[in-house]
Design a protein around this motif. Structure first.
Motif, PDB file in Angstrom:
ATOM      1  N   SER A   1       0.832  -1.205   0.000  1.00  0.00           N
ATOM      2  CA  SER A   1       0.000   0.000   0.000  1.00  0.00           C
ATOM      3  C   SER A   1       0.868   1.256   0.000  1.00  0.00           C
ATOM      4  CB  SER A   1      -0.912   0.009   1.230  1.00  0.00           C
ATOM      5  OG  SER A   1      -0.136   0.242   2.403  1.00  0.00           O
ATOM      6  N   ILE A   2       0.214   2.376  -0.334  1.00  0.00           N
ATOM      7  CA  ILE A   2       0.905   3.669  -0.319  1.00  0.00           C
ATOM      8  C   ILE A   2       1.448   3.963   1.075  1.00  0.00           C
ATOM      9  CG2 ILE A   2       0.642   6.153  -0.665  1.00  0.00           C
ATOM     10  CD1 ILE A   2       0.462   4.622  -3.234  1.00  0.00           C
ATOM     11  N   LEU A   3       0.639   3.659   2.092  1.00  0.00           N
ATOM     12  CA  LEU A   3       1.050   3.922   3.465  1.00  0.00           C
ATOM     13  C   LEU A   3       2.274   3.085   3.848  1.00  0.00           C
ATOM     14  CD1 LEU A   3       0.266   5.641   5.891  1.00  0.00           C
ATOM     15  CD2 LEU A   3      -1.167   3.738   6.698  1.00  0.00           C
ATOM     16  N   GLN A   4       2.310   1.835   3.391  1.00  0.00           N
ATOM     17  CA  GLN A   4       3.466   0.976   3.679  1.00  0.00           C
ATOM     18  C   GLN A   4       4.732   1.518   3.002  1.00  0.00           C
ATOM     19  OE1 GLN A   4       1.598  -2.706   2.305  1.00  0.00           O
ATOM     20  NE2 GLN A   4       1.860  -3.585   4.364  1.00  0.00           N
ATOM     21  N   ILE A   5       4.570   2.003   1.783  1.00  0.00           N
ATOM     22  CA  ILE A   5       5.724   2.590   1.082  1.00  0.00           C
ATOM     23  C   ILE A   5       6.238   3.803   1.852  1.00  0.00           C
ATOM     24  CG2 ILE A   5       6.497   3.726  -1.037  1.00  0.00           C
ATOM     25  CD1 ILE A   5       4.399   2.025  -2.539  1.00  0.00           C
ATOM     26  N   ALA A   6       5.329   4.645   2.277  1.00  0.00           N
ATOM     27  CA  ALA A   6       5.721   5.836   3.037  1.00  0.00           C
ATOM     28  C   ALA A   6       6.438   5.444   4.317  1.00  0.00           C
ATOM     29  CB  ALA A   6       4.489   6.686   3.356  1.00  0.00           C
ATOM     30  N   ASP A   7       5.924   4.411   4.998  1.00  0.00           N
ATOM     31  CA  ASP A   7       6.557   3.954   6.241  1.00  0.00           C
ATOM     32  C   ASP A   7       7.970   3.451   5.987  1.00  0.00           C
ATOM     33  OD1 ASP A   7       4.373   4.605   7.772  1.00  0.00           O
ATOM     34  OD2 ASP A   7       3.525   2.577   7.776  1.00  0.00           O
ATOM     35  N   LYS A   8       8.154   2.729   4.871  1.00  0.00           N
ATOM     36  CA  LYS A   8       9.484   2.217   4.559  1.00  0.00           C
ATOM     37  C   LYS A   8      10.453   3.354   4.218  1.00  0.00           C
ATOM     38  CE  LYS A   8       8.345  -2.490   3.071  1.00  0.00           C
ATOM     39  NZ  LYS A   8       9.248  -3.213   4.005  1.00  0.00           N
ATOM     40  N   VAL A   9       9.981   4.354   3.486  1.00  0.00           N
ATOM     41  CA  VAL A   9      10.833   5.504   3.159  1.00  0.00           C
ATOM     42  C   VAL A   9      11.253   6.220   4.436  1.00  0.00           C
ATOM     43  CG1 VAL A   9      10.913   7.770   2.032  1.00  0.00           C
ATOM     44  CG2 VAL A   9       9.866   5.816   0.853  1.00  0.00           C
TER      45      VAL A   9
ATOM     46  N   GLN B   1      -3.935   8.202  -1.865  1.00  0.00           N
ATOM     47  CA  GLN B   1      -5.062   7.407  -1.360  1.00  0.00           C
ATOM     48  C   GLN B   1      -6.383   7.922  -1.910  1.00  0.00           C
ATOM     49  OE1 GLN B   1      -4.347   7.727   2.879  1.00  0.00           O
ATOM     50  NE2 GLN B   1      -3.410   5.690   2.970  1.00  0.00           N
ATOM     51  N   GLU B   2      -6.540   9.233  -2.016  1.00  0.00           N
ATOM     52  CA  GLU B   2      -7.758   9.806  -2.604  1.00  0.00           C
ATOM     53  C   GLU B   2      -7.896   9.411  -4.067  1.00  0.00           C
ATOM     54  OE1 GLU B   2      -7.346  13.965  -1.907  1.00  0.00           O
ATOM     55  OE2 GLU B   2      -8.091  13.875   0.172  1.00  0.00           O
ATOM     56  N   GLU B   3      -6.765   9.404  -4.794  1.00  0.00           N
ATOM     57  CA  GLU B   3      -6.807   8.979  -6.205  1.00  0.00           C
ATOM     58  C   GLU B   3      -7.235   7.526  -6.318  1.00  0.00           C
ATOM     59  OE1 GLU B   3      -3.014   9.708  -7.934  1.00  0.00           O
ATOM     60  OE2 GLU B   3      -3.138  11.881  -7.698  1.00  0.00           O
ATOM     61  N   GLU B   4      -6.716   6.689  -5.415  1.00  0.00           N
ATOM     62  CA  GLU B   4      -7.081   5.276  -5.446  1.00  0.00           C
ATOM     63  C   GLU B   4      -8.576   5.088  -5.179  1.00  0.00           C
ATOM     64  OE1 GLU B   4      -4.482   3.370  -2.660  1.00  0.00           O
ATOM     65  OE2 GLU B   4      -2.939   2.965  -4.176  1.00  0.00           O
ATOM     66  N   GLU B   5      -9.100   5.871  -4.236  1.00  0.00           N
ATOM     67  CA  GLU B   5     -10.531   5.785  -3.925  1.00  0.00           C
ATOM     68  C   GLU B   5     -11.380   6.198  -5.125  1.00  0.00           C
ATOM     69  OE1 GLU B   5     -12.304   4.647  -1.316  1.00  0.00           O
ATOM     70  OE2 GLU B   5     -10.361   3.850  -0.656  1.00  0.00           O
ATOM     71  N   LYS B   6     -10.954   7.243  -5.830  1.00  0.00           N
ATOM     72  CA  LYS B   6     -11.684   7.682  -7.027  1.00  0.00           C
ATOM     73  C   LYS B   6     -11.701   6.596  -8.088  1.00  0.00           C
ATOM     74  CE  LYS B   6     -10.802  12.659  -6.517  1.00  0.00           C
ATOM     75  NZ  LYS B   6     -10.095  13.841  -7.099  1.00  0.00           N
ATOM     76  N   VAL B   7     -10.533   5.940  -8.268  1.00  0.00           N
ATOM     77  CA  VAL B   7     -10.447   4.865  -9.262  1.00  0.00           C
ATOM     78  C   VAL B   7     -11.366   3.711  -8.897  1.00  0.00           C
ATOM     79  CG1 VAL B   7      -8.913   3.118 -10.248  1.00  0.00           C
ATOM     80  CG2 VAL B   7      -8.107   5.462  -9.974  1.00  0.00           C
TER      81      VAL B   7
END
Length: 712
Positions: free
Chosen positions: A633-641, A700-706
Motif C-alpha cells: 500500500s501507499i502507506l506501507q511505502i511511506a513507512d518504509k521511506v 489514497q484519494e486517487e485510489e478511492e476515485k479509481v
C-alpha cells in the motif's frame, strides 16, 4: 598496405613508488620494442601513480617524476620508438596532469589534460588545472638537469597534434573519452588517424561495457585507431584499477589485455593497416564535409616514420577479436581477489585473519580470499612462453615466497597450501551461536584450506557483564529495556573485534612462522552500511573490507556461482540460511531483515535512488510509489521511506569509522570521498516527511476515485 605495429599496456603502479614504477615502465618499453612496436602508450600518471592525491600538492612529486623521466632518456629505451608517458608537470607554477612524448632521447611534446575527472571517487581539480588554452601550444622550460641531458632548453606544451612522416597522432586522457564533446571527434576530423588514451580507470561492477562502447563508437563514427592503456591493481587506496588495455580500429576490437590479473606488466600490440582507416573515412561523405570545415590544430612535426621499413611475410594485419566480458559474479570473484593480493604484498604483512561466522557476508569474504589463492597458484605453475610471461611469473613467485617466508625453490602444491599459510579463519561462538553456523564455517574453511579455529568467547563477554554489575549494581538482560538488549548484543560484536586483532597479531608467532602480523578482514556489505546495521567498532571494524561496496543481492548470486565454479559446495548451505547476527538468545529467532524492517533488495533500491539518481526523501517516495504500488500500500511505502531515512540519519556517524572498502559499486555510502555528506542529521526530516504525508493522502484519494469509478 600501410602497416604499423602499436603497443599499449597495463601496469601495476603504486603511488609514490618511483623506483618500482620506473622499473615497470622500462619493462613495458622493452617488451613493446621486442614485439616490433614503434609507438608505446602507458597509463595515466604512471610515473608517480594515479592515487597520490594530496601528494600532488608537493613539489617533490613533480621533481621525482622528472628525475624518472631523465632515467628513461639516459638509456637507449626511447631509440626508434615513440614513447607516450603519463606524469604530472608543473608549468609556470601551475600543476597539470600530462602526457609526455619521448623519442630518440628527446622530449618532443607535453600534452596536458583538457577535462578533469571530478565526481564519484575523483577529485582531480583539487590537485590539477585543466589546460584551457585550446588549439594552442607554448614553451615549457626544462629544468637544468634535463637541459644538460637532452640538449633542449624548451619543449612544446599544449593542445596539439604530433605529425609524423606517415601519419598524424594525438591523445586523450581518461575522462576526455567520457565527455560529451570528446577530443577524438575534432582530432579525427583534422586528420588524426591514431589516438591513444592513457587512463587511470577503476573497476566498478558492469563498468567495462561503457568503456568499450565509447571506444568502439568513437572509432566507428570517425574512422580511427584507438589505443587504451590502464593501470592495474591497488595503488594505495580503495580502488582497483582493472587494466583491460585494448586496441580498436574502425569500430572493431583488434586486441584486448586482461581485465583482472596479478601481472605487473602486460603489453598489448596490434599490427594495423592505416590504409584501412583512410578507406573507411573515404566512404563516409558526411564526415568528409565536416572534416573540410574543421578547425586546424597546431602540429609538432617529427622526422619519424611508424611504418615498418622492411617487408616481412610473417607480419600481417591483426584480425578482429571478440570482446571478453566477465559476468558480475566473475567480477566479484576476480576484482577483490586481485586487490587483496596487491594489498597484502605491499603491506608487508603475513596474511589475512577473518572472523568467519558461517553467514553469507563473512563466507563471501572467505571465498574471495580463496579465489585469490587460486589466482596465485595458477600464476605460479602456469608455463611461461615469452619474456613477458616469465617476468610476471617470477614476480608472483617472488612475492608469495616472501609473504609465506619460503625459500627460492618453493612452489606451492595447491591453492589450499597457500591458504593454510596466509589465511586464518576463526569462528567466535557464544551461547547465542547455533551449531548450524558453527558447522558451516568449519566446512567452508576446510574447502578453502584456511587455518581454522573454533573458539568460544563467553568468558570474555561474561567478564564485561560482571564488570558492569560490580560497578553499578545493575544487571542488564535481553528481556529488559531496548537499551539493555542492544548493549548486550553490541558487547559481543565489539569483543569479537578485540579478539580478532589480538589473534591476528600473535597467530604467526603461535604457529612458529615468521612473526608477521595478519591483516584483519571485515565483512559488512554495502546495504548494511547504508542502513547502519552494524555495531560501531565491532568485527566490521578491520584493516580492509573486500565486500564493503557490494550489495547483498549481488553477494548471494556470487555465492551460488562460487559454489559451482570455485569448488566450495558448502556455500549452498550458507545461501539457504536466513541472515542472522546471532547476538540474541537462539529462542528469539533473530533475523537481519526483521531487525531492519527492510529487505536487502529494498535497501539496495534505496541506495541507488539516493546516490545514483540523486533522490531526496520526497522524490524517493514518488519513485517507489510507481515501482512498489503493486506489492504494498501507499502507506506501507511511506513507512518504509521514513524508516530508511530515519535509520540512515541516525547511523550516518558510523560512516566516519567504516572500514576502508574495496570500491566497486555506485551507491556506496562511504564518506571518505565517494559520498561526501554530513554525519549529524535532523533525523525527523520534518519538512520532507510532512510532504510525504500529504502525498500519501493525495495518492489514497486517487485510489478511492479509481475504485468508485470502476464500480459505476
Amino acid at each position: 598496405m600501410h602497416l604499423v605495429t602499436l603497443a599499449t599496456c597495463n601496469l601495476d603502479q603504486w603511488s609514490l613508488d618511483f623506483t618500482g614504477n620506473l622499473e615497470r615502465i622500462k619493462e613495458s618499453i622493452k617488451i613493446s620494442k621486442e614485439k616490433g612496436a614503434r609507438y608505446r602508450c602507458g597509463p595515466e600518471l604512471e610515473v608517480c601513480g594515479y592515487g597520490c592525491e594530496d601528494h600532488f600538492l608537493e613539489n617533490d612529486t613533480y621533481t621525482h617524476s622528472m628525475e624518472c623521466l631523465a632515467e628513461l632518456l639516459k638509456s637507449d629505451l626511447t631509440d626508434d620508438i615513440l614513447v607516450d608517458i603519463g606524469m604530472p608537470i608543473m608549468h609556470k607554477s601551475v600543476r597539470y596532469n600530462c602526457r609526455v612524448f619521448l623519442l630518440n632521447r628527446k622530449i618532443v611534446l607535453i600534452r596536458p589534460k583538457l577535462f578533469l575527472a571530478n565526481d564519484g571517487n575523483y577529485r582531480e581539480t583539487r590537485w590539477f588545472c585543466a589546460w584551457t588554452k585550446r588549439f594552442a601550444i607554448e614553451d615549457f622550460v626544462l629544468p637544468d638537469f634535463m637541459r644538460e641531458l637532452t640538449g633542449q632548453r624548451t619543449v612544446p606544451i599544449g593542445d596539439c597534434i604530433i605529425s609524423l612522416n606517415d601519419t598524424d597522432l594525438a591523445v586523450e586522457t581518461c575522462e576526455e573519452l567520457f565527455t560529451p564533446n570528446s577530443p577524438n571527434i575534432y582530432l579525427g576530423l583534422d586528420g588524426v588517424e591514431i589516438i591513444s588514451n592513457g587512463s587511470g580507470s577503476h573497476h566498478s561492477l558492469r563498468k567495462l561495457h561503457t568503456r568499450i562502447d565509447l571506444i568502439k563508437n568513437a572509432t566507428a563514427k570517425n574512422g580511427l585507431v584507438y589505443l587504451y592503456a590502464n593501470q592495474l591493481g591497488c595503488d594505495g587506496g580503495r580502488l582497483l584499477f582493472d587494466g583491460c588495455a585494448m586496441i580498436c580500429c574502425n569500430g572493431v576490437l583488434l586486441a584486448q589485455g586482461s581485465q583482472f590479473s596479478l601481472k605487473q606488466v602486460e603489453v598489448v600490440t596490434a599490427n594495423v593497416d592505416l590504409d584501412q582507416v583512410r578507406a573507411f573515412r573515404n566512404k563516409i561523405a558526411s564526415r568528409s564535409v565536416q572534416a573540410s570545415e574543421s578547425r586546424e590544430f597546431p602540429r609538432v612535426r617529427i622526422d619519424f616514420t611508424l611504418k615498418i621499413s622492411h617487408y616481412s611475410q610473417s607480419l600481417k594485419p591483426t584480425h578482429p577479436v571478440d570482446v571478453k566480458y566477465f559476468t558480475t559474479n566473475e567480477e566479484i570473484a576476480l576484482g577483490p581477489a586481485c586487490y587483496l593480493f596487491d594489498y597484502l604484498r605491499r603491506s608487508s604483512q603475513g596474511g589475512y585473519f577473518l572472523p568467519l561466522s558461517g553467514g553469507a557476508d563473512s563466507s563471501a569474504t572467505a571465498t574471495i580470499v580463496g579465489s585469490m589463492c587460486q589466482l596465485i597458484y595458477k600464476d605460479c605453475i602456469e608455463e611461461a612462453n615469452s619474456y613477458e610471461e616469465e617476468y610476471n611469473k617470477k614476480i608472483v613467485l617472488k612475492e608469495i615466497r616472501r609473504i609465506c617466508s619460503k625459500g627460492d625453490e618453493w612452489i606451492p602444491s595447491s591453492p589450499k597450501e597457500i591458504a593454510n599459510i596466509i589465511f586464518v579463519t576463526c569462528y567466535m561462538g557464544t551461547v547465542n551461536s547455533s551449531n548450524e553456523t558453527r558447522n558451516r564455517a568449519k566446512q567452508l574453511a576446510s574447502e578453502i584450506g584456511s587455518h581454522h579455529m573454533d573458539i568460544d568467547i563467553d568468558t570474555v563477554v561474561n567478564s564485561m557483564k560482571d564488570l558492569f554489575t560490580t560497578t553499578t549494581g545493575k544487571t542488564p538482560s535481553f528481556e529488559g529495556s531496548a537499551g539493555e538488549n542492544i548493549a548486550l548484543q553490541n558487547i559481543q560484536a565489539r569483543l569479537r573485534m578485540v579478539v580478532s586483532y589480538y589473534f591476528a597479531q600473535l597467530m604467526n608467532w603461535s604457529r612458529d612462522f615468521k612473526p608477521k602480523n595478519l591483516l584483519v578482514l571485515g565483512s559488512s556489505n554495502v546495504d548494511e552500511a547504508l542502513r547502519g546495521y552494524f555495531t560501531k567498532y565491532d568485527c566490521s571494524s578491520a584493516d580492509i573490507n573486500p565486500i564493503g561496496s557490494i550489495s547483498k543481492t549481488d553477494l548471494k548470486k556470487f555465492l551460488l556461482y562460487a559454489s559451482d565454479n570455485l569448488g566450495y559446495p558448502s556455500l549452498k548451505e550458507v545461501l539457504q540460511a536466513k541472515p542472522t547476527a546471532e547476538l540474541q538468545p537462539l529462542e528469539s529467532h533473530q533475523t537481519d531483515e526483521e531487525d531492519m524492517g527492510l529487505t536487502y533488495d529494498e535497501l539496495s533500491r534505496f541506495g541507488i535512488l539516493r546516490k545514483v539518481y540523486g533522490n531526496g526523501p520526497v522524490e524517493c517516495f514518488n519513485n517507489l510509489v510507481y515501482e512498489w504500488r503493486d506489492k504494498m500500500s501507499i502507506l506501507q511505502i511511506a513507512d518504509k521511506v521514513k524508516r530508511f531515512y530515519r535509520y540512515y540519519a541516525i547511523n550516518r556517524h558510523k560512516m566516519t569509522t567504516l572500514t576502508p572498502s574495496y570500491h566497486c559499486e555506485s551507491y556506496s555510502p562511504e564518506d571518505n570521498r565517494f559520498d561526501l555528506r554530513q554525519f549529524l542529521y535532523p533525523v525527523d526530516f520534518q519538512w520532507q516527511f510532512k510532504q510525504i504525508d500529504d502525498l500519501v493522502i493525495q495518492y489514497q484519494e486517487e485510489e478511492e476515485k479509481v475504485k468508485k469509478s470502476s464500480k459505476l
